[in-house]
Design an enzyme around this catalytic site. Structure first.
Site, mmCIF file in Angstrom:
data_model
loop_
_atom_site.group_PDB
_atom_site.id
_atom_site.type_symbol
_atom_site.label_atom_id
_atom_site.label_comp_id
_atom_site.label_asym_id
_atom_site.label_seq_id
_atom_site.Cartn_x
_atom_site.Cartn_y
_atom_site.Cartn_z
ATOM 1 N N HIS A 1 0.880 -1.244 0.095
ATOM 2 C CA HIS A 1 -0.152 0.102 -0.257
ATOM 3 C C HIS A 1 0.873 1.369 0.019
ATOM 4 O O HIS A 1 0.455 2.323 -0.849
ATOM 5 C CB HIS A 1 -0.770 0.121 1.335
ATOM 6 C CG HIS A 1 -1.890 -1.275 1.448
ATOM 7 N ND1 HIS A 1 -1.676 -2.131 2.232
ATOM 8 C CD2 HIS A 1 -3.164 -1.290 0.742
ATOM 9 C CE1 HIS A 1 -2.906 -2.907 2.294
ATOM 10 N NE2 HIS A 1 -3.661 -2.575 1.355
ATOM 11 N N GLU B 1 -0.815 -4.565 -8.494
ATOM 12 C CA GLU B 1 -1.028 -5.635 -9.667
ATOM 13 C C GLU B 1 -1.237 -7.214 -8.989
ATOM 14 O O GLU B 1 -1.421 -7.925 -9.692
ATOM 15 C CB GLU B 1 0.285 -5.610 -10.549
ATOM 16 C CG GLU B 1 0.080 -4.222 -11.535
ATOM 17 C CD GLU B 1 1.010 -4.461 -12.641
ATOM 18 O OE1 GLU B 1 0.962 -4.042 -13.620
ATOM 19 O OE2 GLU B 1 2.154 -4.994 -12.444
ATOM 20 N N LYS B 2 -1.229 -7.261 -7.689
ATOM 21 C CA LYS B 2 -1.212 -8.349 -6.911
ATOM 22 C C LYS B 2 -2.788 -8.763 -7.137
ATOM 23 O O LYS B 2 -3.096 -9.749 -7.668
ATOM 24 C CB LYS B 2 -1.255 -8.285 -5.424
ATOM 25 C CG LYS B 2 -1.285 -9.851 -4.851
ATOM 26 C CD LYS B 2 -0.922 -10.017 -3.442
ATOM 27 C CE LYS B 2 -2.120 -9.243 -2.777
ATOM 28 N NZ LYS B 2 -3.459 -10.105 -2.917
ATOM 29 N N SER C 1 -2.681 -8.106 3.071
ATOM 30 C CA SER C 1 -3.231 -7.926 4.597
ATOM 31 C C SER C 1 -3.388 -9.413 4.998
ATOM 32 O O SER C 1 -3.420 -9.356 6.182
ATOM 33 C CB SER C 1 -4.393 -7.224 4.508
ATOM 34 O OG SER C 1 -4.197 -5.696 3.524
#
Ligand code: PAF
Length: 254
Positions: A37, A148-149, A186
């Site tokens: 992030h 892009e994950k 996360s």
């Protein structure tokens, strides 16, 4: 950094002098912030005059009640990270304010949202597209940044921006990885120590260059429960569960 919770207050602020003539960069998140992030935030800070980050755990994109309940929500730590990074505004709306219509109105994409994760998470991408459209309408950014994950998410959002003539540029940002190759997420903090040790094998398997079916079998042998290993759009994608945690990753095909 100013934190705003009430949508009415946010709209008044957005229409005020504080934003006049400013290029606004926007990073929508669900919180539980990590270096991935922060890479989006850093890019927004470099490319715009004002950076807005939203933290909103969007209920409509969770197809599993327990996943929504267990999703990490370290609000104070998130705010401290964003403040330290130099973010100007944190928008953290309440669910009932984001969905005054009770989710009667929603955005549906009719093709790519049924592939990959869409096949295993019914309604997930409707929830994502709808909340991001709402957020873009509230924040009115020049640019919005996505990792892009979640490459399928990025593609669908870019398609929505084009299809609906949105003003914002949808900017993709490269995946940030741990030293052992695990893509930052996360959800990684929910892994047991044993599963955390195993998790980097997902990225390694995607990079192996072996046929997709063989990679899937290999992941199963290692103890993953893979949903898919699939090639699309010049990339190889995978989603696999370790215990209760579902991991996704993708790599560009050589
Ligand atoms: O990628 C995410 O964290 C979420 O899907 C997003 C884009 C913030 C929408 O809730």
């Amino acid at each position: 950094m100013r934190t705003i919770n009430a949508i009415k207050s946010w709209r008044a602020l957005r229409a005020s002098e504080a934003f006049r003539g400013r290029r606004v960069g926007f990073v929508p998140t669900m919180g539980a912030l990590h270096a991935g992030h922060l890479s989006l935030v850093g890019r927004s800070l470099r490319e715009n005059d004002v950076t807005v980050v939203s933290v909103f755990v969007n209920p409509t994109q969770f197809n599993d009640k327990n996943d929504l309940k267990n999703y990490p929500r370290p609000a104070a730590a998130d705010a401290a990270l964003l403040r330290r990074a130099g973010v100007h505004y944190l928008l953290a709306p309440r669910p009932e304010e984001m969905y005054p219509d009770g989710y009667r109105y929603r955005v549906t994409e009719g093709a790519d949202s049924a592939l990959l994760c869409g096949a295993y998470r019914p309604g997930h991408f409707d929830g994502v597209l709808t909340v991001v459209l709402k957020l873009l309408n509230l924040v009115k950014p020049r640019r919005a940044y996505f990792g892009e994950k979640d490459y399928q998410q990025y593609r669908l959002l870019k398609g929505m921006a084009e299809a609906l003539f949105l003003d914002a540029e949808i900017v993709p940002c490269p995946i940030v990885r741990e030293d052992d190759g695990l893509a930052l997420s996360s959800r990684n903090q929910l892994l047991t120590p044993e599963h955390r040790r195993l998790a980097p094998a997902l990225a390694a398997a995607l990079r192996s260059g072996k046929p997709a079916a063989e990679v899937k079998r290999g992941l199963k042998k290692l103890g993953f429960e893979p949903d898919y290993v699939e090639d699309r759009w010049g990339r190889r994608f995978a989603a696999a569960r370790l215990g209760k945690v579902r991991l996704i990753d993708n790599v560009e095909k050589a």
